[in-house]
Design a protein around this motif. Structure first.
Motif, PDB file in Angstrom:
ATOM      1  N   GLY A 277       0.772  -1.222   0.000  1.00  0.00           N
ATOM      2  CA  GLY A 277       0.000   0.000   0.000  1.00  0.00           C
ATOM      3  C   GLY A 277       0.807   1.277   0.000  1.00  0.00           C
ATOM      4  N   LEU A 278       2.132   1.163  -0.021  1.00  0.00           N
ATOM      5  CA  LEU A 278       2.979   2.349   0.015  1.00  0.00           C
ATOM      6  C   LEU A 278       3.592   2.620  -1.354  1.00  0.00           C
ATOM      7  CD1 LEU A 278       4.862   1.881   3.404  1.00  0.00           C
ATOM      8  CD2 LEU A 278       2.679   3.011   2.962  1.00  0.00           C
ATOM      9  N   SER A 279       4.081   3.839  -1.524  1.00  0.00           N
ATOM     10  CA  SER A 279       4.797   4.194  -2.751  1.00  0.00           C
ATOM     11  C   SER A 279       6.247   3.726  -2.657  1.00  0.00           C
ATOM     12  CB  SER A 279       4.766   5.706  -2.950  1.00  0.00           C
ATOM     13  OG  SER A 279       5.587   6.347  -1.972  1.00  0.00           O
ATOM     14  N   PRO A 280       6.943   3.616  -3.783  1.00  0.00           N
ATOM     15  CA  PRO A 280       8.363   3.239  -3.736  1.00  0.00           C
ATOM     16  C   PRO A 280       9.197   4.165  -2.848  1.00  0.00           C
ATOM     17  CG  PRO A 280       7.543   3.016  -5.963  1.00  0.00           C
ATOM     18  CD  PRO A 280       6.444   3.666  -5.177  1.00  0.00           C
ATOM     19  N   ASP A 281       8.938   5.462  -2.893  1.00  0.00           N
ATOM     20  CA  ASP A 281       9.702   6.392  -2.056  1.00  0.00           C
ATOM     21  C   ASP A 281       9.443   6.141  -0.573  1.00  0.00           C
ATOM     22  OD1 ASP A 281      10.875   7.600  -4.229  1.00  0.00           O
ATOM     23  OD2 ASP A 281       9.521   9.322  -4.256  1.00  0.00           O
TER      24      ASP A 281
ATOM     25  N   ARG B 293       8.547   3.225   0.797  1.00  0.00           N
ATOM     26  CA  ARG B 293       9.219   1.979   1.177  1.00  0.00           C
ATOM     27  C   ARG B 293      10.711   2.225   1.385  1.00  0.00           C
ATOM     28  NH1 ARG B 293       5.922  -0.053  -3.083  1.00  0.00           N
ATOM     29  NH2 ARG B 293       4.148  -1.233  -2.253  1.00  0.00           N
ATOM     30  N   ARG B 294      11.311   2.912   0.467  1.00  0.00           N
ATOM     31  CA  ARG B 294      12.738   3.191   0.595  1.00  0.00           C
ATOM     32  C   ARG B 294      13.023   3.977   1.876  1.00  0.00           C
ATOM     33  NH1 ARG B 294      17.563   3.949  -1.935  1.00  0.00           N
ATOM     34  NH2 ARG B 294      18.653   5.895  -1.473  1.00  0.00           N
ATOM     35  N   GLY B 295      12.199   4.956   2.166  1.00  0.00           N
ATOM     36  CA  GLY B 295      12.393   5.752   3.364  1.00  0.00           C
ATOM     37  C   GLY B 295      12.288   4.926   4.630  1.00  0.00           C
ATOM     38  N   ILE B 296      11.334   4.021   4.680  1.00  0.00           N
ATOM     39  CA  ILE B 296      11.158   3.187   5.873  1.00  0.00           C
ATOM     40  C   ILE B 296      12.342   2.252   6.055  1.00  0.00           C
ATOM     41  CG2 ILE B 296       9.788   1.289   6.827  1.00  0.00           C
ATOM     42  CD1 ILE B 296       7.290   2.755   5.772  1.00  0.00           C
ATOM     43  N   TYR B 297      12.811   1.634   4.961  1.00  0.00           N
ATOM     44  CA  TYR B 297      13.962   0.733   5.083  1.00  0.00           C
ATOM     45  C   TYR B 297      15.211   1.479   5.564  1.00  0.00           C
ATOM     46  CZ  TYR B 297      12.214  -3.747   3.474  1.00  0.00           C
ATOM     47  OH  TYR B 297      11.557  -4.952   3.393  1.00  0.00           O
ATOM     48  N   LEU B 298      15.455   2.647   5.021  1.00  0.00           N
ATOM     49  CA  LEU B 298      16.641   3.386   5.442  1.00  0.00           C
ATOM     50  C   LEU B 298      16.481   3.915   6.867  1.00  0.00           C
ATOM     51  CD1 LEU B 298      17.563   5.229   2.133  1.00  0.00           C
ATOM     52  CD2 LEU B 298      18.420   3.047   3.035  1.00  0.00           C
TER      53      LEU B 298
ATOM     54  N   ALA C  44      11.317 -10.809   1.011  1.00  0.00           N
ATOM     55  CA  ALA C  44      11.279 -10.034  -0.225  1.00  0.00           C
ATOM     56  C   ALA C  44      12.154 -10.614  -1.324  1.00  0.00           C
ATOM     57  CB  ALA C  44      11.719  -8.593   0.062  1.00  0.00           C
ATOM     58  N   LEU C  45      12.691 -11.817  -1.131  1.00  0.00           N
ATOM     59  CA  LEU C  45      13.636 -12.386  -2.083  1.00  0.00           C
ATOM     60  C   LEU C  45      13.033 -12.537  -3.472  1.00  0.00           C
ATOM     61  CD1 LEU C  45      16.423 -13.721  -2.575  1.00  0.00           C
ATOM     62  CD2 LEU C  45      15.413 -15.889  -1.836  1.00  0.00           C
ATOM     63  N   ASP C  46      11.756 -12.887  -3.563  1.00  0.00           N
ATOM     64  CA  ASP C  46      11.114 -13.148  -4.843  1.00  0.00           C
ATOM     65  C   ASP C  46      10.394 -11.928  -5.414  1.00  0.00           C
ATOM     66  OD1 ASP C  46       9.353 -13.284  -2.672  1.00  0.00           O
ATOM     67  OD2 ASP C  46       7.927 -14.534  -3.763  1.00  0.00           O
ATOM     68  N   LEU C  47      10.538 -10.774  -4.781  1.00  0.00           N
ATOM     69  CA  LEU C  47       9.844  -9.575  -5.230  1.00  0.00           C
ATOM     70  C   LEU C  47      10.713  -8.735  -6.166  1.00  0.00           C
ATOM     71  CD1 LEU C  47       8.269  -8.439  -1.832  1.00  0.00           C
ATOM     72  CD2 LEU C  47       7.267  -9.923  -3.580  1.00  0.00           C
ATOM     73  N   ASP C  48      10.070  -7.892  -6.955  1.00  0.00           N
ATOM     74  CA  ASP C  48      10.784  -6.916  -7.783  1.00  0.00           C
ATOM     75  C   ASP C  48      11.126  -5.740  -6.876  1.00  0.00           C
ATOM     76  OD1 ASP C  48      11.748  -5.076  -9.575  1.00  0.00           O
ATOM     77  OD2 ASP C  48      10.069  -5.237 -10.967  1.00  0.00           O
ATOM     78  N   ARG C  49      12.209  -5.895  -6.142  1.00  0.00           N
ATOM     79  CA  ARG C  49      12.530  -4.938  -5.082  1.00  0.00           C
ATOM     80  C   ARG C  49      12.847  -3.544  -5.642  1.00  0.00           C
ATOM     81  NH1 ARG C  49      14.902  -9.672  -3.937  1.00  0.00           N
ATOM     82  NH2 ARG C  49      16.994  -9.017  -4.538  1.00  0.00           N
TER      83      ARG C  49
END
Length: 341
Positions: A120-124, A126-131, A256-261
């Motif tokens: 449900g999140l945008s790519p930006d 997701r990236r922000g949460i991981y970092l 997330a191994l099988d996802l288009d990360r």
């Protein structure tokens, strides 16, 4: 007016305890939070206060497991540091009150994501949460245990040898005994343990996206939850554990191994680790051992969940579906070990 969902303990006894602690209130609402495989957790409204109750599960408990006393202690110690934790109110060691030890903390509003895809999140976002996750782990690494009264929170030094002994013992003591692949992974880890380098940090023990509370609207961690496995340990253990999404698939407890990360905005493991290293003091180098160890430990946890499901004492009524994951995590750990050869 009280509103209480069906419980395995006496809500009236809890209400009397809360009245002694916080003063009497007419409004008393208690509801169990769905999900979670370990310590049962409840939302608790007491008058205008929004609280959370965490308790040990009923039934037989392995020595050292479900340590709600340690959860309370470490969060209380970290209050005021740069590590975001919920404010804790009180711990009750007397199991006769509601059947098990428990503690109460303030409820913090935020979002919880059960898998690494952060749906449900945008790519930006997701990236922000991981970092933010990497930076939050670095903040934990930077706390010196002795500075917050946790110098005796675990045995210093030789962390991986002690952890292998602990989780190997739990594997041997389990009712099911695990799988041959899990025993093979244990043997590889025993043969490939790194020498102790003296690094000591507060180790969360289960540091992953699913145990983070995310800001209601912003892509950042606002609370680290579920501290029951915390101890004094080696900082690379938490980092290896945090990297499991890059080694497990989406049907393996939300990897997330099988996802288009790249399309999803999930950074590479290398970028994640580099962000951690940029913010952590004396960060050290992550090796395949650290990741394989994390997979082994989680596999043994799944064995324990399956055992509790068979005994009818699991926190999640659907816990039996997680039993097969012990085998799959063992295979992922062996893949990591083989890649290191």
């Amino acid at each position: 007016m009280a509103e209480v969902t069906r419980l395995e303990f006496d809500a009236g006894a809890l209400r009397r305890w809360l009245s002694d602690l916080l003063g009497p209130e007419d409004r008393f609402e208690l509801s169990r939070i769905s999900g979670g495989q370990s310590n049962p957790t409840f939302f608790l409204d007491w008058g205008d206060r929004r609280l959370v109750l965490r308790k040990q599960p009923p039934g037989p408990i392995l020595k050292g497991a479900h340590a709600v006393d340690r959860e309370h202690r470490v969060m209380a110690a970290l209050a005021g540091t740069e590590v975001p934790v919920p404010p804790v109110l009180a711990f009750e060691a007397d199991a006769t009150v509601i059947g098990t030890p428990f503690y109460v903390m303030e409820r913090v509003e935020g979002r919880v994501f059960g898998d690494a895809a952060l749906p449900g999140l945008s790519p930006d976002e997701r990236r922000g949460i991981y970092l933010s996750l990497a930076e939050t782990l670095a903040r934990l690494r930077n706390v010196r245990p002795e500075d917050v009264g946790l110098g005796d929170y675990g045995r210093p030094g030789d962390y991986f040898s002690r952890q292998m002994s602990r989780w190997g013992r739990q594997l041997e003591q389990s009712a099911s005994g695990g799988t041959p692949e899990l025993h093979r992974l244990r043997d590889w880890l025993e043969a490939n343990k790194p020498e102790d380098d003296g690094r000591i940090a507060i180790s969360h023990g289960d540091f992953r996206v699913g145990n983070m509370l995310i800001h209601p609207t912003e892509p950042r961690v606002i609370c680290v939850l579920d501290w029951e496995l915390s101890t004094l340990g080696h900082p690379l253990a938490d980092l290896g554990f945090c990297c499991m999404p890059w080694h497990t698939a989406s049907d393996e407890y939300g990897g997330a191994l099988d996802l288009d990360r790249a399309t999803l905005g999930i950074p590479s493991q290398q970028e994640f680790v580099e962000r951690y290293q940029a913010h952590a003091r004396d960060a050290g180098e992550l090796t395949p051992f650290h990741t394989a160890f994390a997979l082994f430990r989680f596999a043994v946890i799944f064995v324990g969940i399956a055992d509790r499901a068979l005994a009818g004492t699991a926190s999640d009524p659907k816990a039996e579906r997680l039993g097969p994951l012990a085998h799959r995590f063992a295979l992922r750990g062996l893949d990591t070990a083989q890649a290191a050869a």
